[in-house]
Design a protein around this motif. Structure first.
Motif, short mmCIF file in Angstrom:
data_model
loop_
_atom_site.label_atom_id
_atom_site.label_comp_id
_atom_site.label_asym_id
_atom_site.label_seq_id
_atom_site.Cartn_x
_atom_site.Cartn_y
_atom_site.Cartn_z
N GLU A 149 0.82 -1.21 0.00
CA GLU A 149 0.00 0.00 0.00
C GLU A 149 0.86 1.27 0.00
O GLU A 149 0.55 2.24 -0.67
CB GLU A 149 -0.91 -0.01 1.23
N LYS A 150 1.97 1.25 0.74
CA LYS A 150 2.81 2.44 0.87
C LYS A 150 4.15 2.36 0.15
O LYS A 150 4.76 3.39 -0.13
CB LYS A 150 3.08 2.73 2.34
N PHE A 151 4.64 1.15 -0.12
CA PHE A 151 5.98 0.99 -0.66
C PHE A 151 5.98 0.27 -2.00
O PHE A 151 5.14 -0.59 -2.27
CB PHE A 151 6.86 0.16 0.29
N SER A 152 6.99 0.62 -2.80
CA SER A 152 7.33 -0.11 -4.00
C SER A 152 8.82 -0.41 -3.87
O SER A 152 9.62 0.51 -3.64
CB SER A 152 7.05 0.75 -5.23
N VAL A 192 5.37 6.16 -1.10
CA VAL A 192 4.41 7.07 -1.71
C VAL A 192 4.56 8.48 -1.11
O VAL A 192 4.54 8.65 0.10
CB VAL A 192 2.97 6.55 -1.51
N ARG A 193 4.76 9.46 -1.98
CA ARG A 193 4.86 10.88 -1.64
C ARG A 193 5.97 11.21 -0.64
O ARG A 193 5.93 12.24 0.02
CB ARG A 193 3.52 11.41 -1.12
N ARG A 194 6.98 10.34 -0.50
CA ARG A 194 8.06 10.64 0.46
C ARG A 194 9.43 10.56 -0.18
O ARG A 194 10.19 11.52 -0.13
CB ARG A 194 8.00 9.69 1.65
N TYR A 195 9.81 9.40 -0.71
CA TYR A 195 11.15 9.25 -1.27
C TYR A 195 11.19 8.17 -2.32
O TYR A 195 10.31 7.34 -2.42
CB TYR A 195 12.21 8.98 -0.19
N ASP A 196 12.26 8.23 -3.13
CA ASP A 196 12.50 7.28 -4.22
C ASP A 196 14.02 7.16 -4.34
O ASP A 196 14.67 8.09 -4.80
CB ASP A 196 11.88 7.84 -5.50
N ASN A 197 14.60 6.04 -3.86
CA ASN A 197 16.05 5.90 -3.79
C ASN A 197 16.53 4.61 -4.43
O ASN A 197 15.93 3.56 -4.22
CB ASN A 197 16.52 5.88 -2.33
N LEU A 252 6.33 -8.25 4.96
CA LEU A 252 7.42 -7.48 5.57
C LEU A 252 6.82 -6.51 6.58
O LEU A 252 5.88 -5.78 6.25
CB LEU A 252 8.19 -6.69 4.51
N ASP A 253 7.33 -6.51 7.79
CA ASP A 253 6.82 -5.63 8.85
C ASP A 253 5.31 -5.74 9.01
O ASP A 253 4.61 -4.75 9.24
CB ASP A 253 7.21 -4.17 8.60
N GLY A 254 4.78 -6.94 8.82
CA GLY A 254 3.35 -7.18 8.99
C GLY A 254 2.48 -6.75 7.82
O GLY A 254 1.26 -6.85 7.88
N LYS A 255 3.08 -6.26 6.73
CA LYS A 255 2.33 -5.79 5.56
C LYS A 255 2.59 -6.70 4.37
O LYS A 255 3.70 -7.16 4.16
CB LYS A 255 2.75 -4.35 5.18
N LYS A 256 1.54 -6.94 3.58
CA LYS A 256 1.67 -7.77 2.39
C LYS A 256 2.30 -6.98 1.25
O LYS A 256 1.89 -5.87 0.94
CB LYS A 256 0.30 -8.29 1.94
N PHE A 257 3.29 -7.61 0.61
CA PHE A 257 3.93 -7.08 -0.58
C PHE A 257 3.64 -8.07 -1.72
O PHE A 257 3.86 -9.26 -1.57
CB PHE A 257 5.45 -6.96 -0.39
N TYR A 258 3.10 -7.55 -2.82
CA TYR A 258 2.72 -8.37 -3.96
C TYR A 258 3.77 -8.24 -5.05
O TYR A 258 4.22 -7.12 -5.36
CB TYR A 258 1.36 -7.96 -4.49
N LYS A 259 4.13 -9.37 -5.65
CA LYS A 259 5.13 -9.35 -6.73
C LYS A 259 4.48 -8.88 -8.03
O LYS A 259 3.38 -9.30 -8.37
CB LYS A 259 5.75 -10.74 -6.94
N HIS A 260 5.17 -7.99 -8.73
CA HIS A 260 4.65 -7.45 -10.02
C HIS A 260 5.15 -8.29 -11.16
O HIS A 260 6.18 -8.86 -11.15
CB HIS A 260 5.12 -6.00 -10.23
#
Length: 108
Positions: free
Chosen positions: A38-41, A55-60, A100-108
């Protein structure tokens, strides 16, 4: 003259960053690729580098270190560490997921 020192410092940091980066171990290949929550890519590349975007914070673009039950994205001046709650698995809908950290990350 100040610009030359600044440029030299940046080049030195890049050389040190590249020389210290280790490729991702074969046992961690399941984490390679592009993932989103939801918040990270995030992207994890075999050469030990990757990309993290909030989202709306950083891109590194960063080094990626996978050790034990953590994934760390790190460059000089930036660090983000995720706790691996669940390694990647395929859910009932056929989608590859990791937690990760209790949040679901989906593979693209």
């Amino acid at each position: 003259m100040k610009n030359i020192y600044t440029l030299f410092s940046i080049l030195l940091c890049l050389i040190l960053l590249i020389s210290c980066t280790k490729p991702i171990k074969d046992e961690h290949n399941v984490f390679l690729g592009s993932w989103g929550s939801e918040k990270f890519s995030i992207e994890i590349w075999k050469d030990g580098f990757g990309k993290i975007k909030r989202v709306r914070r950083y891109d590194n673009e960063t080094r990626v270190i996978i050790k034990g039950k953590s994934i760390k994205f790190k460059t000089p001046g930036f660090s983000k560490k995720f706790r691996v709650d669940s390694k990647p698995y395929v859910d009932n809908d056929g989608i590859t997921v990791m937690i990760l950290d209790g949040k679901k990350f989906y593979k693209h």
